[in-house]
Design an enzyme around this catalytic site. Structure first.
Site, short mmCIF file in Angstrom:
data_model
loop_
_atom_site.label_atom_id
_atom_site.label_comp_id
_atom_site.label_asym_id
_atom_site.label_seq_id
_atom_site.Cartn_x
_atom_site.Cartn_y
_atom_site.Cartn_z
CE LYS A 126 -4.05 2.03 2.23
NZ LYS A 126 -3.64 3.41 2.01
CG ASP B 93 30.90 4.05 15.18
OD1 ASP B 93 30.22 3.73 14.18
OD2 ASP B 93 31.07 5.23 15.53
#
Length: 866
Positions: A278, A696
């Site tokens: 949708k 990280d």
């Protein structure tokens, strides 16, 4: 794919393409050739083929390969081809599968980087090419979200290396159009009789005579090919509308009332249904006639001039004379997730470069009314007109079954939901039961009955007062006070001022609190609003404005409820005692996220986020005037700090650190304009012994997202080999964080040494991909494996924390299976995360603390870290 598919699609009495067989002795045929064949069929494309397991694995690259690093080119996987096909250059007769001209545009060898079988299975094949024209590192990445399409869509992407070209450099396809085998261009081969091959020369005369019955000496078709032709590729001639069952010859109608979907609580099941994503945009009916294009809304309004020239130009180029196409116009600002708010913002700014039109139905074509034809037949014909490749016009693909699975997948990606349709049904105007919609979140239209001025900006609205019609009377349902950009808030102020009404348009009298500050208007405008739930008294909870719906009639707006009873949550919402001041202050002006909206977001995610921020020293980024103003880095107390924010004394003698103990403490941070939360890796009660590791992965310039994913997987594998359990999350910035829970026994120096060894080993093993030093000059085209988060006093952004940068992105925990090109580092935002969380059957980090393991260090390192 087996060569049986290749052979079944071809009539070898009519085409000189080789009829090959995969080698039975794969070890003996374990070559590493590759070939790219330029294929001028109905549409020019490039067939990319890699030798593997005795066959040529094949993809049709619609726009050809690009040497610009990171530029994505759609590659549709096709059937395996025999090895002999790698030398084929010639013509395929018109009417045959793939009919057209073929040249060998490039050829050479390829080297897989890693196990190619695992890469194919996983959907990420990394390799190097050694050809006459192409070289260096490349990626083939399977696109997520369409597992039931007949063909798999991949992306062919050039890696960053010396063979890459900068954006704007000459296109290799235009620079070197000739054959790498014979030096001829495609037009020289096209003029020869069909069946000529530069590899075999002239073919058998018996075959030539058979071909001459259908072709003249110039290779042009004399008679119409049989309708019983083999299965066609995307480049085959499209079928005529008259061939569709129940197609009816008719004049082009001026307007066809659109089919509308009925809301249901869950998708229907059964083979008779197909399911589509949708979209979150404007439903439009495209009307094409004699080179003229009109865009009509669901109510028949002419909006042709509203969306700029690019969409109109693309529709004019479609290979049709007259047509009516049903679809939706959207803006996709984040990795394929359509966003009505972004569409509204672009329209307000006069911007049209992000518009995309998804076509999902074909109502009329070239003199034939198709409304009585089965949906699958209409969509099959539509796909021949608009291919499923990326671009400004796109075919809306569908799934044949398992709507529950598709809905869950859509919701995890924070999409709006899915639409389910009966595959064999005709096109039925109006709202019925053959089209139904299942939504990922509570969202609907509301009538605007009043507004409240902004407390922080002149000539701008602060909130809207909403209602729905019940038995012809407008009933009050609450307010929406977030979701407005600064521009939209000012535009609404001007527009609503002109609709001033002396009396309330609501049927029932508002309470004193509901009435406070409200300026009533005539109920002529409709707003689309997303909200978390209905309260017990029928009001909206945690509502966010998405845009005006000028294509909707206010009198049609009623309270939407699914036709079957929806499952109600028994979980009690998180609560806080904090009252915000100036809740309509914009923290992210371009996204319309206010202070109140941020508080709603944190209330929604608290049950997931709490364990990662409670009881830890915190470093904060404060932005009192939103992300456009000054940023303050704060880790100690400040004047006027909310009493729900706690302080913890650092045993090493520094000032007390800020920390929080509950949701009220977090909302206290929101009141203080804290837009980023960075906790320590240790608890206040155990300062020196961290209970998690954070790696990280920070990409330098020109690093593709696919390379960051590969780096995350490699980092995770190295941590697993060390006895730890890795989890992954987006940073909300540019990269990914790999996080491992620890049993809090090792101290900071030992943890830092361990993570440094991991980073250094990755940089040493792959110096072209990774660095472990923070020097920016060494990071271009590489990924920094940052281990420095793992030392005393260092922090990393918390799971679910927002980032103080444009986009209102958050750091989102993922499952490892979710890592894909579909989800980038800043894909999830304040606005779409609640939809994702509502769809999760299980929290991907639910077992985080239970997975904690002690850090196993060699004796030497244990002594050094003690």
């Amino acid at each position: 794919m087996a060569l049986e598919i290749y052979n079944r699609k071809r009539d070898f009495t009519r085409t000189s393409e080789p009829k090959g067989r995969a080698s039975r002795n794969k070890a003996a045929s374990a070559g590493n050739s590759f070939v790219i064949q330029k294929h001028d069929a109905r549409r020019l494309h490039y067939d990319f083929r890699l030798e593997l397991d005795g066959v040529l694995k094949s993809w049709a690259v619609t726009r050809g390969p690009s040497l610009v690093a990171g530029e994505k080119r759609l590659a549709v996987q096709t059937e395996d081809h025999p090895l002999e096909y790698g030398g084929f250059e010639g013509t395929i007769p018109r009417g045959e599968y793939g009919g057209g001209t073929v040249i060998v545009w490039d050829k050479g060898t390829w080297t897989p980087l890693g196990d190619p079988h695992k890469g194919l299975a996983k959907g990420h094949l990394e390799f190097e090419l050694h050809g006459k024209k192409l070289g260096g590192r490349w990626h083939l990445i399977r696109m997520a979200g369409n597992p039931r399409e007949k063909r798999e869509n991949w992306l062919l992407i050039k890696g960053e290396d010396d063979a890459a070209r900068p954006e704007g450099a000459p296109d290799i396809l235009e620079e070197q159009p000739e054959s790498a085998k014979t030096g001829r261009v495609i037009d020289e081969v096209a003029g020869e009789k069909p069946g000529w091959s530069s590899k075999t020369g002239k073919i058998d005369r018996r075959i030539a005579r058979a071909k001459d019955e259908s072709f003249n000496d110039k290779g042009k078709n004399k008679k119409k090919p049989s309708k019983a032709a083999p299965e066609r590729e995307a480049d085959a001639k499209p079928i005529e509308p008259s061939a569709l069952k129940d197609a009816r010859k008719a004049a082009l109608p001026a307007f066809v009332e659109p089919a509308l979907a009925t809301l249901v609580s869950k998708p229907p099941t059964g083979k008779r249904w197909l399911h589509e994503i949708k979209f979150d945009g404007y439903r439009l009916e495209v009307r094409i006639e004699a080179g003229r294009v009109k865009l009509l809304t669901r109510s028949g309004l002419d909006w042709t001039q509203k969306f700029g020239k690019e969409i109109i130009s693309a529709l004019k180029d479609l290979p049709v004379g007259t047509a009516i196409i049903d679809g939706e116009l959207v803006v996709e600002p984040a990795a394929g997730a359509s966003d009505f708010s972004a569409l509204q913002a672009d329209l307000s700014e006069g911007r049209s470069d992000r518009f995309v039109f998804y076509a999902f139905d074909l109502i009329y074509l070239d003199g034939y009314d198709l409304t009585a034809c089965p949906l699958v037949s209409r969509k099959d014909l539509l796909q021949k007109i608009i291919s499923s490749e990326t671009g400004i016009l796109r075919f809306s693909s569908h799934f044949d079954e398992n709507g529950d699975l598709l809905l869950n997948h859509a919701c995890r990606l924070s999409l709006e939901g899915i639409v389910s349709k009966i595959a064999s049904d005709s096109y039925r105007s109006g709202r019925g039961k053959t089209w139904v919609k299942s939504k990922c979140s509570s969202r609907q239209e509301f009538v605007i009955g009043g507004w409240v001025p902004s407390t922080t900006s002149r000539n701008a609205i602060g909130s809207l007062v909403l209602g729905v019609y019940e038995h012809g009377k407008l009933q009050h349902v609450g307010r929406v006070g977030t979701g407005y950009t600064h521009t939209v808030a000012k535009q609404l102020f001007k527009r609503l001022t002109r609709l001033k009404a002396e009396e309330s348009p609501f049927a029932s009298r508002l309470t004193a609190e509901e009435h406070r500050g409200v300026r009533f208007i005539r109920p002529e405008l409709v707003a689309e609003v997303e909200f978390r739930a209905w309260t017990a008294d029928g009001h909206l909870r945690h509502a966010s404005f998405r845009g005006l719906r000028e294509d909707k009639n206010p009198l049609d707006i009623v309270r939407e409820t699914p036709k079957s009873a929806a499952k109600t949550s028994t979980e009690r919402p998180s609560r806080t005692s904090i009252s915000l001041t100036h809740g309509d202050r914009l923290y992210w002006p371009d996204e319309g996220v206010t202070k109140a909206g941020l508080a709603d977001y944190y209330t929604e995610v608290w049950r997931y986020m709490g364990p990662f921020v409670v009881g830890r020293p915190l470093a904060l980024v404060r932005c009192p005037n939103g992300i456009g103003g000054q940023h303050f880095f704060q880790k100690h107390a400040w004047k006027g700090m909310n009493r729900n924010i706690a302080l913890a004394k650092d045993p090493q003698g520094e000032e007390p650190y800020v920390n929080i103990n509950d949701l009220s403490g977090l909302i206290g941070l929101v009141q203080a304009a804290v837009l980023e939360i960075h906790p320590w890796g240790s608890m206040v009660g155990n300062w020196e012994k961290p209970d998690m590791i954070i790696m990280d992965l920070d990409p330098g310039p020109n690093v593709a997202w696919t390379e960051i994913i590969a780096a995350a997987e490699e980092t995770g594998e190295r941590l697993k080999r060390a006895g730890l359990v890795p989890f992954v999350k987006t940073s909300g910035g540019k990269g990914l964080h790999i996080v491992c829970p620890l049993v809090a026994k090792a101290e900071w120096p030992a943890v830092k040494a361990f993570t440094k060894d991991i980073a250094d080993a990755m940089a040493a093993d792959s110096p072209g991909r990774y660095v472990s030093t923070i020097t920016k000059s060494k990071r271009r085209g590489k990924i920094l494996v940052d281990y420095l988060r793992n030392q005393r006093g260092s922090t990393a952004v918390a799971p679910y924390s927002t980032r103080a940068r444009p986009g209102a992105a958050v750091s989102m925990p993922l499952s490892w299976e979710e890592l894909s090109p579909a989800i980038g580092p800043d894909y999830f935002t304040v606005l779409n995360v609640p939809t994702r969380l509502a769809a999760l059957r299980s929290d991907p980090w639910a077992e985080f603390r239970k997975a904690a393991e002690p850090l196993h260090l060699p004796d030497a390192k244990r002594k050094r870290g003690s």
